[in-house]
Design a protein around this motif. Structure first.
Motif, PDB file in Angstrom:
ATOM      1  N   PHE A 170       0.823  -1.210   0.000  1.00  0.00           N
ATOM      2  CA  PHE A 170       0.000   0.000   0.000  1.00  0.00           C
ATOM      3  C   PHE A 170       0.857   1.259   0.000  1.00  0.00           C
ATOM      4  O   PHE A 170       0.531   2.251  -0.659  1.00  0.00           O
ATOM      5  N   ALA A 171       1.974   1.221   0.715  1.00  0.00           N
ATOM      6  CA  ALA A 171       2.848   2.390   0.817  1.00  0.00           C
ATOM      7  C   ALA A 171       3.515   2.722  -0.504  1.00  0.00           C
ATOM      8  O   ALA A 171       3.880   3.874  -0.746  1.00  0.00           O
ATOM      9  N   HIS A 172       3.665   1.721  -1.370  1.00  0.00           N
ATOM     10  CA  HIS A 172       4.355   1.930  -2.640  1.00  0.00           C
ATOM     11  C   HIS A 172       3.389   1.990  -3.823  1.00  0.00           C
ATOM     12  O   HIS A 172       3.809   1.912  -4.966  1.00  0.00           O
ATOM     13  N   ARG A 173       2.108   2.133  -3.533  1.00  0.00           N
ATOM     14  CA  ARG A 173       1.137   2.182  -4.622  1.00  0.00           C
ATOM     15  C   ARG A 173       1.361   3.444  -5.453  1.00  0.00           C
ATOM     16  O   ARG A 173       1.947   4.417  -4.981  1.00  0.00           O
ATOM     17  N   SER A 174       0.914   3.419  -6.673  1.00  0.00           N
ATOM     18  CA  SER A 174       1.101   4.567  -7.569  1.00  0.00           C
ATOM     19  C   SER A 174      -0.013   5.582  -7.367  1.00  0.00           C
ATOM     20  O   SER A 174      -1.187   5.226  -7.292  1.00  0.00           O
TER      21      SER A 174
END
Length: 251
Positions: A170-174
């Motif tokens: 989730f933290a690295h979602r675009s």
């Protein structure tokens, strides 16, 4: 005079992202030469029309990636929700425990878990924060003996792992601006393909009828990218590369 032909390439077999790279590769290769697109007004018109479509096509690819990420995030959330339920179920056998230590441990853990009732229905961010707190408490000295007594360490660890996995994803979602506008990648690719075919066929034709070296050199640039991606497809299929030339570009 040698017959100038286009290197064989089955464009339809390229993945959407590969096709985008294929088009960009042409402009990158062209920019590395001394060729001037303005040499031929018709070529320049097709050249510009093709180049102008790249931003929208890239936005469509971003949209696909964002959609794929959203699906992965939803699946990761389902995994941790399942682990939450498994943790709750893991203490149920001790509801009627006879040993006092097990009764006390059950009551303590049950009171703690009840504070997080319905956590699975919270927003992604809220659920993550609440589960972080719950897991920290369960792994703290305050509850370590109760967790050990009930033998639920593995359920706590499973939840910790799945919650961490979700949070990392989730933290690295675009955060894509393409979400503000919907793009149909199939339609964009079809138009881009047709315009590319027109320019490539035009160049190949004139390379055979014009004496100006521009067309032969431009065709060499086009074929450079086509050869590269033809080899990509050949490696993927495990088959030998197809014949190097053809009269028409395949769909």
């Amino acid at each position: 005079m040698d017959n100038q032909k286009l290197t064989s390439l089955h464009l339809i077999s390229l993945h959407h992202a590969e096709f985008g790279q294929f088009i960009v590769r042409f402009f990158e290769d062209f920019s590395q030469t001394s060729l001037d697109a303005n040499t031929d007004a018709d070529f320049k018109r097709m050249f510009d029309a093709l180049q102008n479509q790249i931003p929208n096509y890239n936005s469509a690819l971003d949209q696909i990636r964002a959609s794929e990420e959203s699906e992965k995030i939803a699946n990761a959330d389902k995994v941790r929700d399942t682990d939450v339920q498994a943790l709750k179920d893991s203490i149920k056998p001790y509801r009627n425990a006879k040993a006092q230590t097990e009764k006390d441990a059950y009551t303590s853990i049950k009171i703690l878990l009840d504070q997080y009732k319905g956590v699975e229905d919270a927003s992604y961010e809220e659920e993550t924060n609440k589960l972080n707190t719950l897991i920290t408490k369960l792994q703290s000295p305050e509850y370590s003996s109760q967790v050990a007594t009930l033998g639920i360490v593995k359920f706590v660890n499973h939840l910790s792992d799945s919650n961490t996995a979700f949070n990392d994803l989730f933290a690295h979602r675009s955060y894509q601006t393409s979400q503000k506008q919907t793009y149909d990648v199939k339609v964009l690719r079809k138009t881009l393909t047709n315009d590319y075919r027109q320019m490539a066929n035009y160049t190949a034709t004139l390379a055979n009828v014009k004496t100006d070296a521009f067309y032969k050199d431009a065709l060499a640039v086009i074929n450079n990218g086509r050869k590269y991606f033809s080899d990509v497809l050949a490696r993927r299929s495990g088959k030998p590369s197809p014949p190097k030339t053809e009269n028409n570009i395949k769909k």
